[in-house]
Motif scaffolding. Structure first.
Motif, short mmCIF file in Angstrom:
data_model
loop_
_atom_site.label_atom_id
_atom_site.label_comp_id
_atom_site.label_asym_id
_atom_site.label_seq_id
_atom_site.Cartn_x
_atom_site.Cartn_y
_atom_site.Cartn_z
N ASN A 232 36.24 20.04 99.04
CA ASN A 232 35.01 20.81 99.14
C ASN A 232 34.68 21.48 97.79
OD1 ASN A 232 32.86 21.98 100.52
ND2 ASN A 232 34.04 23.71 101.24
N TYR A 233 33.82 21.11 96.92
CA TYR A 233 33.19 19.85 96.62
C TYR A 233 33.71 19.36 95.29
CZ TYR A 233 29.25 20.78 99.91
OH TYR A 233 28.47 21.01 101.00
N SER A 234 33.93 18.05 95.13
CA SER A 234 34.38 17.49 93.87
C SER A 234 33.19 17.30 92.92
CB SER A 234 35.06 16.14 94.13
OG SER A 234 35.53 15.58 92.95
N ASN B 58 31.91 26.02 97.17
CA ASN B 58 33.13 25.85 96.38
C ASN B 58 32.99 24.57 95.57
OD1 ASN B 58 34.53 26.55 99.44
ND2 ASN B 58 34.83 27.99 97.76
N VAL B 59 33.55 24.56 94.38
CA VAL B 59 33.55 23.34 93.57
C VAL B 59 34.89 23.20 92.85
CG1 VAL B 59 31.05 23.25 93.21
CG2 VAL B 59 32.47 24.52 91.61
N ILE B 60 35.24 21.95 92.54
CA ILE B 60 36.46 21.66 91.78
C ILE B 60 36.19 20.44 90.93
CG2 ILE B 60 37.42 20.31 93.72
CD1 ILE B 60 40.23 21.20 92.75
N TRP B 61 36.63 20.48 89.68
CA TRP B 61 36.45 19.35 88.78
C TRP B 61 37.25 18.16 89.31
CZ3 TRP B 61 32.86 18.29 85.54
CH2 TRP B 61 33.02 17.29 84.57
N VAL C 16 49.40 16.86 108.01
CA VAL C 16 49.29 18.21 107.45
C VAL C 16 47.92 18.37 106.78
CG1 VAL C 16 50.27 19.85 105.81
CG2 VAL C 16 51.78 18.24 107.03
N PRO C 17 47.05 19.27 107.28
CA PRO C 17 45.79 19.52 106.59
C PRO C 17 46.01 20.34 105.31
CG PRO C 17 45.97 20.96 108.49
CD PRO C 17 47.17 20.05 108.52
N VAL C 18 45.28 19.97 104.25
CA VAL C 18 45.40 20.67 102.97
C VAL C 18 44.00 20.86 102.39
CG1 VAL C 18 46.48 20.72 100.70
CG2 VAL C 18 47.57 19.41 102.55
N ASN C 19 43.65 22.11 102.13
CA ASN C 19 42.37 22.39 101.46
C ASN C 19 42.51 22.11 99.96
OD1 ASN C 19 41.30 23.26 103.87
ND2 ASN C 19 41.35 25.43 103.36
N ILE C 20 41.54 21.36 99.44
CA ILE C 20 41.48 21.08 98.00
C ILE C 20 40.11 21.52 97.50
CG2 ILE C 20 41.54 19.32 96.21
CD1 ILE C 20 44.26 19.70 97.48
N THR C 21 40.09 22.56 96.70
CA THR C 21 38.84 23.03 96.08
C THR C 21 39.19 24.04 94.99
OG1 THR C 21 36.58 23.75 96.54
CG2 THR C 21 38.34 24.98 97.63
N GLY C 22 38.15 24.59 94.38
CA GLY C 22 38.36 25.58 93.34
C GLY C 22 38.70 26.95 93.90
N PRO C 23 39.06 27.89 93.02
CA PRO C 23 39.53 29.19 93.47
C PRO C 23 38.43 30.18 93.83
CG PRO C 23 39.65 29.08 91.08
CD PRO C 23 39.19 27.72 91.56
N PHE D 280 50.59 23.79 93.65
CA PHE D 280 50.27 22.87 92.56
C PHE D 280 49.71 23.55 91.32
CE2 PHE D 280 48.91 20.27 96.49
CZ PHE D 280 50.22 19.89 96.77
N GLY D 281 49.46 24.85 91.40
CA GLY D 281 48.82 25.55 90.30
C GLY D 281 47.30 25.58 90.48
N ARG D 282 46.66 26.55 89.85
CA ARG D 282 45.20 26.62 89.91
C ARG D 282 44.60 25.46 89.14
NH1 ARG D 282 42.77 31.86 90.83
NH2 ARG D 282 41.26 31.46 89.20
N PRO D 283 43.44 24.98 89.56
CA PRO D 283 42.78 23.91 88.82
C PRO D 283 42.58 24.31 87.36
CG PRO D 283 41.68 24.29 90.92
CD PRO D 283 42.69 25.39 90.75
N GLY D 284 42.78 23.36 86.46
CA GLY D 284 42.76 23.68 85.05
C GLY D 284 41.38 23.82 84.45
N THR D 285 40.36 23.30 85.14
CA THR D 285 38.99 23.32 84.60
C THR D 285 38.21 24.41 85.30
OG1 THR D 285 39.15 20.92 84.34
CG2 THR D 285 36.97 21.92 84.08
N GLY D 286 37.85 25.45 84.56
CA GLY D 286 37.12 26.57 85.14
C GLY D 286 35.65 26.26 85.34
#
Length: 345
Positions: free
Chosen positions: A204-206, A235-238, A258-265, A307-313
């Motif tokens: 949510n959302y690439s 929400n956005v993530i690179w 296992v559900p896993v949310n993938i998005t920006g912070p 996994f760490g915060r996404p590297g692209t702000g």
């Protein structure tokens, strides 16, 4: 008017740039013994996922195959995959014989789905988002499955909440979101029956240079078109950050799935995104609509801890997109429809 940053790579190298694996992905893929299958690889994320997986293997001196399966009728043809060493299989996955004929692989990434143009076609949603899922879950019951889902399976929530977590209610509006819940249920049921290990990726959302919510907003600012702020927060993530996190969920695969949310912070304001592009382009955004108190928002704090915060702000993303568009960079011309609140696309 703010100065526009430089692009991080030459325009012809963007696919390679978006496919760079990080240390976490390399570590997880080091444990994979055998070929990897990517189903539904012809869409917006498929090429970059395949390239990233292949690059993991190559950097480790491994010759494991990455096999891309698609009809290849959407964004790219087979040559884009073959030229970087990715094997291709042309298949219509709604054909159960085609699914049965696919090679056995210990790891399967599942990207199959349909969304746009389905508002009046519930049969298509059922066939693509649910029925194919059941067929694939049965065929690959002995594999580890990483299944792409969506943050749209959650109920609407307020920006102040920080977004839905993996245990939050899933009662979304609209036929599309309900079909996505059906997809999750198909894989979860197979996992319970067969002990299949998997993850459900609630993305949510690439975002990349050519596609995503900020690209939609930037184009409207450039063209002077009104921006609907009824859905006022996202929400956005690179995309390369998203894919690196998604690959790492192989280490979380379990039964039940296992559900896993993938998005920006961050919960990001649509108005703020538009105004930033206005600064870059020297244009005043035009807004329409009254912002609703809720939106589809996800909280990815669990995956960030792992996994760490996404590297692209966010600021970097917006700058790159502005630079791309001002350089007359192409887009996929596929609006996200983020403004819709009825869940029908």
């Amino acid at each position: 008017m703010s100065p526009v940053p430089s692009l991080p790579c030459r325009p012809e190298h963007v696919d390679a740039f978006l496919s760079n694996p990080l240390a976490g992905s390399m570590a997880v893929m080091r444990e994979v013994d055998g070929p990897v299958l990517v189903l539904g690889a012809g869409g917006k994320m498929g090429l970059h996922l395949c390239r990233m997986l292949k690059e993991c293997f190559l950097r480790q001196g491994k010759q494991n195959a990455v096999i891309a399966v698609s009809r290849f009728q959407s964004l790219r043809d087979q040559e884009a995959y073959r030229e970087v060493g990715i094997e291709t299989v042309v298949a219509d996955l709604s054909d159960e014989d085609a699914v049965r004929a696919l090679p056995d692989c210990p790891v399967v990434f599942y990207l199959v789905g349909t969304k746009f143009g389905t508002q009046d076609n519930p049969e298509l949603l059922q066939r693509i988002n649910v029925d194919i899922s059941r067929s694939v879950a049965e065929r690959f019951k002995a594999s580890k499955l990483v299944v792409f889902s969506t943050g749209c399976v959650y109920s609407f929530t307020t920006p102040e909440s920080g977004g839905s977590r993996e245990e939050s209610p899933c009662d979304p509006p609209g036929a599309y979101a309900r079909s996505c819940l059906g997809r999750e249920a198909a894989f979860a049921e197979a996992s319970r029956r067969h002990g299949t290990e998997g993850t459900l990726i609630r993305l949510n959302y690439s975002v990349e240079f050519r596609y995503g919510v900020p690209v939609d907003i930037a184009r409207k600012v450039l063209q002077g078109d009104p921006i609907d702020v009824t859905t006022g927060y996202v929400n956005v993530i690179w995309q390369s950050d998203a894919l690196n996190h998604i690959i790492q969920t192989l280490g979380l695969c379990g039964s039940p799935t296992v559900p896993v949310n993938i998005t920006g912070p961050e919960v990001v304001s649509v108005r703020a995104i538009a105004r930033r592009f206005g600064d870059y382009f020297g244009r005043e955004p035009v807004f329409v609509g009254e912002t609703a108190p809720t939106a589809w928002l996800s909280n990815a704090s669990w995956s960030h801890r792992l996994f760490g915060r996404p590297g692209t702000g966010l600021e970097t993303m917006l700058g790159w997109i502005a630079a791309w568009l001002l350089a007359s960079g192409e887009t996929f011309n596929k609006p996200t429809g983020f403004e819709k609140r009825d869940g029908n696309f």
